[in-house]
Design a protein around this motif. Sequence first.
Motif, mmCIF file in Angstrom:
data_model
loop_
_atom_site.group_PDB
_atom_site.id
_atom_site.type_symbol
_atom_site.label_atom_id
_atom_site.label_comp_id
_atom_site.label_asym_id
_atom_site.label_seq_id
_atom_site.Cartn_x
_atom_site.Cartn_y
_atom_site.Cartn_z
ATOM 1 N N ALA A 330 0.830 -1.208 0.000
ATOM 2 C CA ALA A 330 0.000 0.000 0.000
ATOM 3 C C ALA A 330 0.858 1.249 0.000
ATOM 4 O O ALA A 330 0.497 2.258 -0.614
ATOM 5 C CB ALA A 330 -0.920 -0.015 1.224
ATOM 6 N N ALA A 331 1.997 1.200 0.679
ATOM 7 C CA ALA A 331 2.887 2.361 0.718
ATOM 8 C C ALA A 331 3.418 2.684 -0.676
ATOM 9 O O ALA A 331 3.454 3.843 -1.089
ATOM 10 C CB ALA A 331 4.050 2.095 1.671
ATOM 11 N N HIS A 332 3.836 1.667 -1.423
ATOM 12 C CA HIS A 332 4.330 1.895 -2.784
ATOM 13 C C HIS A 332 3.232 2.469 -3.671
ATOM 14 O O HIS A 332 3.479 3.391 -4.460
ATOM 15 C CB HIS A 332 4.836 0.580 -3.396
ATOM 16 C CG HIS A 332 6.094 0.079 -2.789
ATOM 17 N ND1 HIS A 332 6.126 -0.983 -1.912
ATOM 18 C CD2 HIS A 332 7.373 0.488 -2.908
ATOM 19 C CE1 HIS A 332 7.372 -1.210 -1.535
ATOM 20 N NE2 HIS A 332 8.157 -0.320 -2.124
ATOM 21 N N ARG A 333 2.046 1.924 -3.559
ATOM 22 C CA ARG A 333 0.948 2.406 -4.408
ATOM 23 C C ARG A 333 0.640 3.867 -4.112
ATOM 24 O O ARG A 333 0.385 4.668 -5.024
ATOM 25 C CB ARG A 333 -0.282 1.533 -4.228
ATOM 26 C CG ARG A 333 -0.116 0.112 -4.785
ATOM 27 C CD ARG A 333 -1.418 -0.646 -4.784
ATOM 28 N NE ARG A 333 -1.870 -0.993 -3.435
ATOM 29 C CZ ARG A 333 -1.489 -2.079 -2.769
ATOM 30 N NH1 ARG A 333 -0.619 -2.937 -3.320
ATOM 31 N NH2 ARG A 333 -1.957 -2.341 -1.565
ATOM 32 N N ALA A 334 0.678 4.250 -2.837
ATOM 33 C CA ALA A 334 0.371 5.634 -2.468
ATOM 34 C C ALA A 334 1.419 6.604 -3.002
ATOM 35 O O ALA A 334 1.087 7.646 -3.573
ATOM 36 C CB ALA A 334 0.267 5.756 -0.941
ATOM 37 N N VAL A 335 2.694 6.263 -2.832
ATOM 38 C CA VAL A 335 3.757 7.166 -3.246
ATOM 39 C C VAL A 335 3.889 7.200 -4.762
ATOM 40 O O VAL A 335 4.001 8.275 -5.370
ATOM 41 C CB VAL A 335 5.098 6.759 -2.597
ATOM 42 C CG1 VAL A 335 6.241 7.615 -3.140
ATOM 43 C CG2 VAL A 335 5.018 6.902 -1.078
ATOM 44 N N ASN A 336 3.865 6.030 -5.401
ATOM 45 C CA ASN A 336 4.038 5.990 -6.852
ATOM 46 C C ASN A 336 2.897 6.677 -7.591
ATOM 47 O O ASN A 336 3.121 7.367 -8.588
ATOM 48 C CB ASN A 336 4.165 4.541 -7.327
ATOM 49 C CG ASN A 336 5.541 3.955 -7.058
ATOM 50 O OD1 ASN A 336 6.538 4.668 -7.053
ATOM 51 N ND2 ASN A 336 5.597 2.661 -6.823
ATOM 52 N N SER A 337 1.675 6.512 -7.122
ATOM 53 C CA SER A 337 0.547 7.148 -7.813
ATOM 54 C C SER A 337 0.657 8.664 -7.725
ATOM 55 O O SER A 337 0.346 9.375 -8.683
ATOM 56 C CB SER A 337 -0.779 6.678 -7.209
ATOM 57 O OG SER A 337 -0.883 7.074 -5.840
#
Length: 441
Positions: A330-337
């Motif tokens: 979830a952390a990657h999805r939040a930052v990358n988006s």
Amino acid sequence: MVIDHAWRGLGPGLESLSGPGGAPLTRTVKLIVLPLIVRPALRPELAVDFLGPDQAARLDGLIRESGARLAATAQWYTLLKRARRTLGIVAGSPQDLYFQRCFELATTYGAPAADAEARARAVVEEVAETADGRTVEALKGYLADAARRTRLEGELAAAWESRSPAPAAEATAAVVRAAEVLEACGTPDRSGDSAEYASMVEAGHGGLFGRALWGQAGGVWGGEDLPASLGLTARQVPPRPEIGQGASTATLPAPLDRTLFERLFTVLQSSARREELPTVPELVGREAGRGCAPLGLHDESLRVALVLGGRLAVGLDPLGTGAPAAGRTAAHRAVNSRWRREASVLRARRMTVSPHPDPDGGALEALAQDLRAPWAAYMRRLWVRLHGRDVRDAPLEDLASAWAVLDGVARSVMMDHRARVRSALRALSAPPARAAEQRST
């Protein structure tokens, strides 16, 4: 965009708080606009990435209403810098030291009046006295003593020899646990779930990871092409820190390759409230031990945060290339988006698939390359942030506070990249004579 538009609408008089293109300096936004004008803690509807029409109008209004006070702040800042030069003070960043004090002066007294120069001198002297010897000059003088340097060399050698490396399997285990913790980040309903994070701290996974680096750990991030240190050192393993006697922000080596002087130089240079720091002798004594500790940090919660940051960093994928480690939590999805919505990133993404990727002569291609491997800039900035907390004895007590730092560093790297893209575009669009002048300076 709203802040930039509103700022430019305020007109002349803000030059000392603005960049060459007229936009507010990053430090102006960070130290004045956000905490003192927007005040997102009181206006959470403005503390988001994307604003609706009503919120954008409110933010625009807050900045425009503060126009006179900001103009006075700029005038006070000019006076304080003049007083600083007169007094021969060179320690610390003037923006960090004086921006908020100038806003306070503008709020209390308005634009500088007849007694302004005396008042500015008093403020500069007060700030210098508050530092109480916690300056780069004091550090240099303290480390100039030959007997003291001999003693410190002995302490460093003894501490370094007493290390106990850990097997690479310990680093791999820490990375696996980090992925589990990051799944609890990036979503409002789970960011406070600290059980996994607390478990990592209690089990000492950060220290184990750092000790594994001493044993030449490899392949811990799921790819042999990624160094275990992720750019924290340019060596195969972190070297024993030297004492050093000078530093320059333009030539600082990787964090774990820095001398004691370089590590403390960054702390003293970036600290707006140096009265909160230990005295120089204490700083040096603690740094000697810290430099020989796993990951160059004493506090275990900060070591764990660095491991979490590493796991986040290797999955940063601004260009949406589908890197193997990207988007798994979830952390990657939040930052990358968030990052992929940046206009500069969209252009860089087009450049990576273009048969002529850099029609502009190299400047933008270099910035696009930074987006292909963003983990190095992220880890370097994260370590500095955590090191500063370690110096101040400020651990990260729970996952929410750790995620605030991890996400904040990601935002900082993104904003820095945005500023560099704007600077490159300004240089490319400038007339030939002006572009040559910019390159020469």
